[in-house]
Design a protein around this motif. Structure first.
Motif, PDB file in Angstrom:
ATOM      1  N   ASP A 230      23.602  29.948  45.618  1.00  0.00           N
ATOM      2  CA  ASP A 230      23.335  29.808  44.379  1.00  0.00           C
ATOM      3  C   ASP A 230      24.413  30.486  43.242  1.00  0.00           C
ATOM      4  O   ASP A 230      24.277  30.510  42.152  1.00  0.00           O
ATOM      5  N   GLY A 231      25.345  31.227  43.802  1.00  0.00           N
ATOM      6  CA  GLY A 231      26.166  31.931  43.260  1.00  0.00           C
ATOM      7  C   GLY A 231      26.801  33.090  43.816  1.00  0.00           C
ATOM      8  O   GLY A 231      26.047  34.108  43.896  1.00  0.00           O
ATOM      9  N   ALA A 232      27.910  33.053  44.269  1.00  0.00           N
ATOM     10  CA  ALA A 232      28.611  34.149  44.845  1.00  0.00           C
ATOM     11  C   ALA A 232      29.526  34.903  44.011  1.00  0.00           C
ATOM     12  O   ALA A 232      30.082  34.441  42.899  1.00  0.00           O
ATOM     13  N   ALA A 233      29.776  36.314  44.275  1.00  0.00           N
ATOM     14  CA  ALA A 233      30.795  36.951  43.621  1.00  0.00           C
ATOM     15  C   ALA A 233      32.133  36.174  43.940  1.00  0.00           C
ATOM     16  O   ALA A 233      32.534  36.203  44.989  1.00  0.00           O
ATOM     17  N   TYR A 234      32.824  35.739  43.074  1.00  0.00           N
ATOM     18  CA  TYR A 234      34.227  35.179  43.215  1.00  0.00           C
ATOM     19  C   TYR A 234      35.350  35.833  42.732  1.00  0.00           C
ATOM     20  O   TYR A 234      35.379  36.355  41.552  1.00  0.00           O
ATOM     21  N   VAL A 235      36.551  36.261  43.436  1.00  0.00           N
ATOM     22  CA  VAL A 235      37.545  36.598  43.206  1.00  0.00           C
ATOM     23  C   VAL A 235      38.721  35.856  43.054  1.00  0.00           C
ATOM     24  O   VAL A 235      38.996  35.201  44.103  1.00  0.00           O
ATOM     25  N   ASP A 236      39.484  35.518  41.768  1.00  0.00           N
ATOM     26  CA  ASP A 236      40.528  34.565  41.903  1.00  0.00           C
ATOM     27  C   ASP A 236      41.967  35.383  42.187  1.00  0.00           C
ATOM     28  O   ASP A 236      41.748  36.626  42.068  1.00  0.00           O
ATOM     29  N   TRP A 250      35.717  40.082  38.355  1.00  0.00           N
ATOM     30  CA  TRP A 250      35.237  39.026  39.140  1.00  0.00           C
ATOM     31  C   TRP A 250      34.277  38.288  38.553  1.00  0.00           C
ATOM     32  O   TRP A 250      33.694  38.451  37.607  1.00  0.00           O
ATOM     33  N   THR A 251      33.863  37.043  38.920  1.00  0.00           N
ATOM     34  CA  THR A 251      32.850  36.202  38.387  1.00  0.00           C
ATOM     35  C   THR A 251      31.938  35.720  39.309  1.00  0.00           C
ATOM     36  O   THR A 251      31.945  36.193  40.465  1.00  0.00           O
ATOM     37  N   ARG A 252      30.855  34.813  39.234  1.00  0.00           N
ATOM     38  CA  ARG A 252      29.960  34.222  39.872  1.00  0.00           C
ATOM     39  C   ARG A 252      29.954  32.720  39.598  1.00  0.00           C
ATOM     40  O   ARG A 252      29.869  32.501  38.748  1.00  0.00           O
ATOM     41  N   ARG A 253      29.889  32.157  40.973  1.00  0.00           N
ATOM     42  CA  ARG A 253      29.887  30.628  40.779  1.00  0.00           C
ATOM     43  C   ARG A 253      29.427  30.086  42.321  1.00  0.00           C
ATOM     44  O   ARG A 253      29.485  30.834  43.404  1.00  0.00           O
ATOM     45  N   PRO A 254      28.966  29.168  42.276  1.00  0.00           N
ATOM     46  CA  PRO A 254      28.564  28.514  43.615  1.00  0.00           C
ATOM     47  C   PRO A 254      30.013  28.350  44.608  1.00  0.00           C
ATOM     48  O   PRO A 254      31.039  28.169  44.121  1.00  0.00           O
ATOM     49  N   PRO A 255      29.732  28.800  45.812  1.00  0.00           N
ATOM     50  CA  PRO A 255      30.752  28.836  46.846  1.00  0.00           C
ATOM     51  C   PRO A 255      31.598  27.612  47.075  1.00  0.00           C
ATOM     52  O   PRO A 255      30.885  26.562  47.318  1.00  0.00           O
ATOM     53  N   ARG A 260      36.273  34.522  52.667  1.00  0.00           N
ATOM     54  CA  ARG A 260      34.908  35.197  52.447  1.00  0.00           C
ATOM     55  C   ARG A 260      35.171  36.621  53.039  1.00  0.00           C
ATOM     56  O   ARG A 260      35.957  36.717  53.817  1.00  0.00           O
ATOM     57  N   PHE A 261      34.489  37.459  52.207  1.00  0.00           N
ATOM     58  CA  PHE A 261      34.642  38.807  52.637  1.00  0.00           C
ATOM     59  C   PHE A 261      33.432  39.858  52.155  1.00  0.00           C
ATOM     60  O   PHE A 261      32.366  39.186  51.717  1.00  0.00           O
ATOM     61  N   ARG A 262      33.483  40.849  52.587  1.00  0.00           N
ATOM     62  CA  ARG A 262      32.288  41.820  52.236  1.00  0.00           C
ATOM     63  C   ARG A 262      32.960  43.004  51.993  1.00  0.00           C
ATOM     64  O   ARG A 262      33.975  43.437  52.015  1.00  0.00           O
ATOM     65  N   ASN A 263      31.947  44.139  51.362  1.00  0.00           N
ATOM     66  CA  ASN A 263      32.473  45.515  51.123  1.00  0.00           C
ATOM     67  C   ASN A 263      33.230  46.006  52.279  1.00  0.00           C
ATOM     68  O   ASN A 263      32.582  45.863  53.322  1.00  0.00           O
ATOM     69  N   ALA A 293      33.325  35.470  47.712  1.00  0.00           N
ATOM     70  CA  ALA A 293      34.190  34.243  48.002  1.00  0.00           C
ATOM     71  C   ALA A 293      35.415  34.726  47.392  1.00  0.00           C
ATOM     72  O   ALA A 293      35.529  35.235  46.159  1.00  0.00           O
ATOM     73  N   GLY A 294      36.610  33.970  47.618  1.00  0.00           N
ATOM     74  CA  GLY A 294      37.798  34.239  46.971  1.00  0.00           C
ATOM     75  C   GLY A 294      38.776  33.075  47.343  1.00  0.00           C
ATOM     76  O   GLY A 294      38.608  31.993  47.959  1.00  0.00           O
ATOM     77  N   SER A 295      39.770  33.383  46.554  1.00  0.00           N
ATOM     78  CA  SER A 295      40.850  32.097  46.589  1.00  0.00           C
ATOM     79  C   SER A 295      41.260  32.034  47.972  1.00  0.00           C
ATOM     80  O   SER A 295      41.014  32.790  49.131  1.00  0.00           O
ATOM     81  N   GLY A 296      41.474  30.623  48.566  1.00  0.00           N
ATOM     82  CA  GLY A 296      42.096  30.409  49.643  1.00  0.00           C
ATOM     83  C   GLY A 296      43.473  30.926  50.150  1.00  0.00           C
ATOM     84  O   GLY A 296      43.787  30.820  51.269  1.00  0.00           O
TER      85      GLY A 296
END
Length: 419
Positions: A230-236, A250-255, A260-263, A293-296
């Motif tokens: 439904d929407g993940a924290a996203y880092v570009d 960071w933003t939130r958007r559908p992955p 992929r990462f965690r704290n 989630a973030g940039s590839g």
């Protein structure tokens, strides 16, 4: 009170320089502040400010002095959503951080204001309001991929509300107190990180002669559960810092596909020029068990069990490790990348468990304190950005301080700090 064009308030304006990249006869060494340096310099980090050699004959008119304001007039990019028009207020403390004279870069202009009409820092806040409100775009044109600020048009068209000087000083005192608190927190964070980098160096992890692969301590692109649909924290890529750990935006958007990462993970840019520019960040803003989630174009680094989670971040900042990564980039010109498998070839020395634990304890405490300071800075920045347009437009005003009372009960306006 009146609205006055900036042309009536500016007593001196001069473009910057760039000078030579080596010592020459008739040249002096200078520090050159670029628009891209504004945020770091404001926070007290000056290590990335380039040093050049400028002609002695033109230096007097370019030297910065307290009360000057730098305005970026070229270098923005509409494609990246970056406008020109960023500004920096120069005070005596800022100049004291440099060991050499300081000038603006050629893509900036130094503005000096008539202090009989306007407080220089009040004029700076007018420029900041122009930038944050988006009015700056009215003075931009796009040329060959970069935006240019139309300075003459700005001088005539952009108007500043100029109340009496005592009111200007009250506005500056309030907004300046917020900015000084924000900058002070940033400087503490920077100082803590510098100390931890020195401690990491002392561990000898990346010293020449390493005998084991780095994968003894670090996993690269580890398996991580899928983010929330439904929407993940996203880092570009734009949000990844170049010289500090904190990822501030960071933003939130559908992955989608990507990293992929965690704290506790570290994000390392793997593509040119982002890798060479130092884009690296530490993840500490997710909820427990949340996947971001973030940039590839990121490589994710994660500490192995028993290894402090902050150690991969300092590894990613290490000069020898970064040189190893850059040397193994491959691909077409302008799109070169390093692969995680090539990073895993790096050889290290593994510190003893006690040394690792001690480093982890200090890093954990420092990063927790930094997170608290940065959270405060975000709140103060939001408050300042709400107050700024209200105060600069006059929709909200700050009352003059009440006169002090003398011992016999009569008013004594002369005792006011604003007298």
């Amino acid at each position: 009170m009146s609205l006055r064009p900036y042309r009536e308030l500016v007593s001196f304006a001069r473009g910057g320089g760039w000078g030579a990249d080596r010592p020459l006869d008739g040249h002096d060494r200078v520090a050159v502040i670029r628009g891209t340096d504004f945020a770091a310099v404001r926070a007290g980090r000056i290590d990335a400010v380039p040093h050049r050699w400028e002609k002695r004959s033109v230096l007097p008119q370019r030297l910065l002095r307290p009360g000057d304001v730098l305005l970026e007039i070229s270098g923005g990019s509409a494609a990246r959503g970056q406008s020109t028009g960023r500004s920096l207020f120069v005070d005596a403390e800022l100049l004291s951080w440099f060991d050499h004279p300081v000038i603006p870069a050629s893509f900036c202009r130094v503005l000096r204001f008539d202090s009989a009409l306007v407080e220089p820092r009040y004029a700076y806040y007018g420029l900041l309001d122009m930038y944050l409100s988006g009015r700056v775009r009215a003075y931009e044109i796009q040329s060959t991929g970069i935006s240019n600020f139309q300075f003459d048009g700005f001088l005539d068209a952009e108007r500043l509300r100029v109340p009496p000087l005592p009111e200007q000083r009250r506005v500056v005192a309030l907004l300046g107190a917020l900015d000084d608190r924000i900058a002070g927190g940033d400087r503490v964070v920077n100082a803590c990180e510098d100390l931890l980098r020195a401690e990491f160096d002392a561990l000898g992890v990346t010293a020449p002669g390493g005998t084991v692969p780095v994968t003894e301590l670090v996993e690269f692109n580890p398996r991580t559960p899928l983010p929330d649909r439904d929407g993940a924290a996203y880092v570009d890529m734009a949000a990844l810092p170049t010289r500090v750990a904190a990822i501030r935006h960071w933003t939130r958007r559908p992955p989608r596909t990507g990293s992929r990462f965690r704290n506790g993970d570290t994000l390392l840019a793997r593509i040119t020029p982002c890798l060479e520019n130092g884009k690296t960040g530490y993840v500490d803003f997710l909820a427990d068990d949340e996947t971001g989630a973030g940039s590839g174009e990121f490589v994710v680094l994660r500490a192995r069990p028993g290894v402090p989670p902050h150690l991969p971040y300092f590894l990613a900042r290490d000069e020898r490790f970064r040189a190893h990564a850059i040397q193994r980039m491959a691909g077409s010109t302008g799109r070169q990348r390093v692969h995680a498998a090539d990073l895993a070839d790096f050889r290290i020395t593994v510190p003893g468990p006690r040394e690792l634990a001690a480093f982890g304890n200090r890093a954990g405490a420092a990063f927790a304190h930094a997170a608290a300071l940065l959270a405060e800075s975000r709140s103060l920045t939001e408050l300042r950005d709400v107050l700024l347009p209200e105060l600069m437009s006059g929709r909200q005003s700050l009352p003059a301080p009440a006169p002090a009372c003398t011992s016999d009960g009569t008013d004594d306006a002369g005792s006011s700090v604003y007298a």
